[in-house]
Design a protein around this motif. Structure first.
Motif, PDB file in Angstrom:
ATOM      1  N   LEU A   1     -26.008  38.768 -48.128  1.00  0.00           N
ATOM      2  CA  LEU A   1     -24.727  38.062 -48.151  1.00  0.00           C
ATOM      3  C   LEU A   1     -24.151  37.948 -46.738  1.00  0.00           C
ATOM      4  CD1 LEU A   1     -22.634  36.813 -50.086  1.00  0.00           C
ATOM      5  CD2 LEU A   1     -21.485  39.048 -50.132  1.00  0.00           C
ATOM      6  N   ALA A   2     -24.258  39.019 -45.958  1.00  0.00           N
ATOM      7  CA  ALA A   2     -23.778  38.998 -44.574  1.00  0.00           C
ATOM      8  C   ALA A   2     -24.606  38.039 -43.729  1.00  0.00           C
ATOM      9  CB  ALA A   2     -23.834  40.410 -43.986  1.00  0.00           C
TER      10      ALA A   2
ATOM     11  N   ALA B   1     -25.200  16.769 -43.286  1.00  0.00           N
ATOM     12  CA  ALA B   1     -24.891  16.477 -44.693  1.00  0.00           C
ATOM     13  C   ALA B   1     -25.745  17.318 -45.623  1.00  0.00           C
ATOM     14  CB  ALA B   1     -25.099  14.991 -44.969  1.00  0.00           C
ATOM     15  N   SER B   2     -27.036  17.457 -45.303  1.00  0.00           N
ATOM     16  CA  SER B   2     -27.915  18.270 -46.148  1.00  0.00           C
ATOM     17  C   SER B   2     -27.507  19.737 -46.109  1.00  0.00           C
ATOM     18  CB  SER B   2     -29.372  18.109 -45.705  1.00  0.00           C
ATOM     19  OG  SER B   2     -29.572  18.639 -44.408  1.00  0.00           O
ATOM     20  N   PHE B   3     -27.034  20.187 -44.948  1.00  0.00           N
ATOM     21  CA  PHE B   3     -26.569  21.570 -44.826  1.00  0.00           C
ATOM     22  C   PHE B   3     -25.320  21.793 -45.685  1.00  0.00           C
ATOM     23  CE2 PHE B   3     -23.972  24.794 -42.551  1.00  0.00           C
ATOM     24  CZ  PHE B   3     -24.812  25.883 -42.717  1.00  0.00           C
ATOM     25  N   ALA B   4     -24.412  20.812 -45.674  1.00  0.00           N
ATOM     26  CA  ALA B   4     -23.200  20.919 -46.499  1.00  0.00           C
ATOM     27  C   ALA B   4     -23.552  20.987 -47.990  1.00  0.00           C
ATOM     28  CB  ALA B   4     -22.278  19.734 -46.217  1.00  0.00           C
ATOM     29  N   VAL B   5     -24.528  20.181 -48.407  1.00  0.00           N
ATOM     30  CA  VAL B   5     -24.961  20.205 -49.808  1.00  0.00           C
ATOM     31  C   VAL B   5     -25.612  21.544 -50.137  1.00  0.00           C
ATOM     32  CG1 VAL B   5     -26.554  19.174 -51.488  1.00  0.00           C
ATOM     33  CG2 VAL B   5     -25.235  17.705 -49.941  1.00  0.00           C
ATOM     34  N   LEU B   6     -26.408  22.059 -49.206  1.00  0.00           N
ATOM     35  CA  LEU B   6     -27.102  23.332 -49.427  1.00  0.00           C
ATOM     36  C   LEU B   6     -26.108  24.477 -49.626  1.00  0.00           C
ATOM     37  CD1 LEU B   6     -29.844  24.830 -49.462  1.00  0.00           C
ATOM     38  CD2 LEU B   6     -29.571  25.166 -47.001  1.00  0.00           C
ATOM     39  N   VAL B   7     -25.039  24.477 -48.828  1.00  0.00           N
ATOM     40  CA  VAL B   7     -24.024  25.528 -48.948  1.00  0.00           C
ATOM     41  C   VAL B   7     -23.361  25.494 -50.322  1.00  0.00           C
ATOM     42  CG1 VAL B   7     -21.803  26.323 -48.061  1.00  0.00           C
ATOM     43  CG2 VAL B   7     -23.604  25.662 -46.471  1.00  0.00           C
TER      44      VAL B   7
ATOM     45  N   GLU C   1     -23.960  32.617 -52.765  1.00  0.00           N
ATOM     46  CA  GLU C   1     -23.877  33.267 -51.457  1.00  0.00           C
ATOM     47  C   GLU C   1     -25.105  34.121 -51.134  1.00  0.00           C
ATOM     48  OE1 GLU C   1     -21.596  33.206 -53.715  1.00  0.00           O
ATOM     49  OE2 GLU C   1     -19.646  32.632 -52.880  1.00  0.00           O
ATOM     50  N   ARG C   2     -25.553  34.909 -52.099  1.00  0.00           N
ATOM     51  CA  ARG C   2     -26.700  35.790 -51.851  1.00  0.00           C
ATOM     52  C   ARG C   2     -27.970  34.981 -51.595  1.00  0.00           C
ATOM     53  NH1 ARG C   2     -29.319  40.545 -52.389  1.00  0.00           N
ATOM     54  NH2 ARG C   2     -31.334  40.521 -53.444  1.00  0.00           N
ATOM     55  N   GLU C   3     -28.207  33.950 -52.398  1.00  0.00           N
ATOM     56  CA  GLU C   3     -29.419  33.148 -52.217  1.00  0.00           C
ATOM     57  C   GLU C   3     -29.370  32.351 -50.916  1.00  0.00           C
ATOM     58  OE1 GLU C   3     -30.414  30.784 -55.617  1.00  0.00           O
ATOM     59  OE2 GLU C   3     -31.159  32.539 -56.718  1.00  0.00           O
ATOM     60  N   PHE C   4     -28.176  31.929 -50.514  1.00  0.00           N
ATOM     61  CA  PHE C   4     -28.067  31.264 -49.210  1.00  0.00           C
ATOM     62  C   PHE C   4     -28.415  32.231 -48.086  1.00  0.00           C
ATOM     63  CE2 PHE C   4     -25.580  30.011 -45.448  1.00  0.00           C
ATOM     64  CZ  PHE C   4     -26.135  28.751 -45.231  1.00  0.00           C
ATOM     65  N   GLY C   5     -28.007  33.498 -48.245  1.00  0.00           N
ATOM     66  CA  GLY C   5     -28.361  34.510 -47.253  1.00  0.00           C
ATOM     67  C   GLY C   5     -29.861  34.745 -47.197  1.00  0.00           C
TER      68      GLY C   5
ATOM     69  N   GLY D   1     -28.952  21.228 -61.110  1.00  0.00           N
ATOM     70  CA  GLY D   1     -28.681  22.644 -61.330  1.00  0.00           C
ATOM     71  C   GLY D   1     -29.819  23.551 -60.912  1.00  0.00           C
ATOM     72  N   GLY D   2     -30.613  23.140 -59.936  1.00  0.00           N
ATOM     73  CA  GLY D   2     -31.729  23.952 -59.466  1.00  0.00           C
ATOM     74  C   GLY D   2     -31.272  25.099 -58.592  1.00  0.00           C
ATOM     75  N   GLY D   3     -32.231  25.909 -58.161  1.00  0.00           N
ATOM     76  CA  GLY D   3     -31.903  27.086 -57.365  1.00  0.00           C
ATOM     77  C   GLY D   3     -32.727  27.197 -56.098  1.00  0.00           C
ATOM     78  N   LEU D   4     -32.876  28.433 -55.614  1.00  0.00           N
ATOM     79  CA  LEU D   4     -33.522  28.690 -54.327  1.00  0.00           C
ATOM     80  C   LEU D   4     -34.988  28.271 -54.321  1.00  0.00           C
ATOM     81  CD1 LEU D   4     -33.409  29.804 -51.487  1.00  0.00           C
ATOM     82  CD2 LEU D   4     -33.706  32.109 -52.428  1.00  0.00           C
ATOM     83  N   ALA D   5     -35.694  28.486 -55.407  1.00  0.00           N
ATOM     84  CA  ALA D   5     -37.111  28.115 -55.462  1.00  0.00           C
ATOM     85  C   ALA D   5     -37.278  26.613 -55.240  1.00  0.00           C
ATOM     86  CB  ALA D   5     -37.713  28.521 -56.803  1.00  0.00           C
ATOM     87  N   ALA D   6     -36.446  25.817 -55.920  1.00  0.00           N
ATOM     88  CA  ALA D   6     -36.518  24.364 -55.759  1.00  0.00           C
ATOM     89  C   ALA D   6     -36.177  23.957 -54.335  1.00  0.00           C
ATOM     90  CB  ALA D   6     -35.561  23.687 -56.750  1.00  0.00           C
ATOM     91  N   VAL D   7     -35.229  24.655 -53.713  1.00  0.00           N
ATOM     92  CA  VAL D   7     -34.843  24.358 -52.333  1.00  0.00           C
ATOM     93  C   VAL D   7     -36.006  24.606 -51.374  1.00  0.00           C
ATOM     94  CG1 VAL D   7     -33.394  25.141 -50.407  1.00  0.00           C
ATOM     95  CG2 VAL D   7     -32.374  24.713 -52.642  1.00  0.00           C
TER      96      VAL D   7
END
Length: 285
Positions: free
Chosen positions: A249-250, A21-27, A32-36, A169-175
């Motif tokens: 991204l890849a 569930a946490s992975f689904a929320v993270l996606v 896309e770039r920050e997830f990469g 509405g946070g981003g990668l730093a908060a994650v």
């Protein structure tokens, strides 16, 4: 063993559901770039766990159950303490070496503007590996329930934090800071369980004789080379090549597919009860 198996049966599905569930929320949360980039940073966990591992994890999994079966709990604790200290020292050594190449890493993987992420990453690495060692010791003594509560808390905190960041509405730093918080919560719970369950155990000699030290060291050394070799065959190293030759991204797309495969594989019985079966090999006649 029956209690350990029951703990696995009831608690591990909870941890897996929360993790998925946490992975689904993270996606949904990260672009896309920050997830990469996030996936690339987490791949460093596998790299650091393999390089200069010293075979300590395998050593603990092998000898703690054996010593516990013989009633040599003092020796088992001493081995576990030495392994934890050496593991932290090895991680600090690799981090110090890696710090020299930070500018090259940033340039190679197009991480300009994300340098601040290395700060929480360092603490995540330290907490993660200490938690792994504590988990191995607890599982080696068949305290699966005590080990699993740490994993459940980790998944629960991460799920709640990611959902909050998404809504805010946070981003990668908060994650990254949320991931650090979840790791610290898990480390705290495992440390409490370790002190409550393992520290009071006593019995048998505390010192390892010359021949016993040689036997343990040979086993650890063999698995050190094994860990390094296996890392070269794993999926995580692919992320480094993709990040350097294609783009973050890849890395994100590849990691997403790999993560789904991992979730499916963890449902299989062979992996579901692995932490129970493994110590039994060294404790049953």
């Amino acid at each position: 063993a029956a209690k350990a198996a029951r703990a696995q049966f009831f608690l591990r599905p909870v941890s897996q559901v929360l993790t998925f569930a946490s992975f689904a929320v993270l996606v949904r949360l990260l672009p896309e770039r920050e997830f990469g980039i996030y996936s690339l940073l987490l791949s460093s966990l596998a790299m650091f766990s393999s390089l200069l591992s010293l075979g300590l994890g395998n050593m603990v999994q092998r000898y703690v159950p054996e010593y516990a079966k013989a009633g040599e709990f003092t020796r088992a604790k001493r081995l576990a303490h030495a392994a934890m200290i050496l593991r932290q020292m090895s991680i600090l050594t690799i981090l110090a070496i890696t710090a020299i190449f930070i500018p090259t890493i940033i340039r190679t993987y197009a991480l300009a503007g994300y340098e601040y992420l290395f700060i929480p990453l360092v603490f995540i690495l330290m907490a993660q590996f200490q938690s792994r060692m504590l988990t191995m010791v607890l599982q080696g003594l068949l305290y699966q329930k005590a080990a699993l509560w740490g994993q459940v808390a980790f998944a629960l905190v991460k799920m709640a934090a990611y959902a909050t960041i998404w809504l805010a509405g946070g981003g990668l730093a908060a994650v990254m800071w949320a991931a650090l918080g979840a790791n610290l919560v898990m480390l705290a719970i495992l440390t409490i369980n370790y002190r409550h369950r393992v520290i009071p155990l006593s019995g048998g000699p505390s010192a390892l004789g010359k021949e016993e030290r040689k036997r343990v060291a040979k086993y650890a050394l063999f698995y050190n080379f094994n860990d390094v070799g296996v890392f070269g065959l794993g999926r995580d190293i692919d992320n480094f090549f993709l990040g350097a030759m294609v783009s973050p991204l890849a890395v994100g797309a590849y990691s997403f597919a790999g993560k789904l495969t991992d979730f499916m594989m963890r449902i299989a019985p062979v992996s579901f009860f692995y932490s129970v079966v493994q110590p039994m090999f060294f404790t049953l006649d």
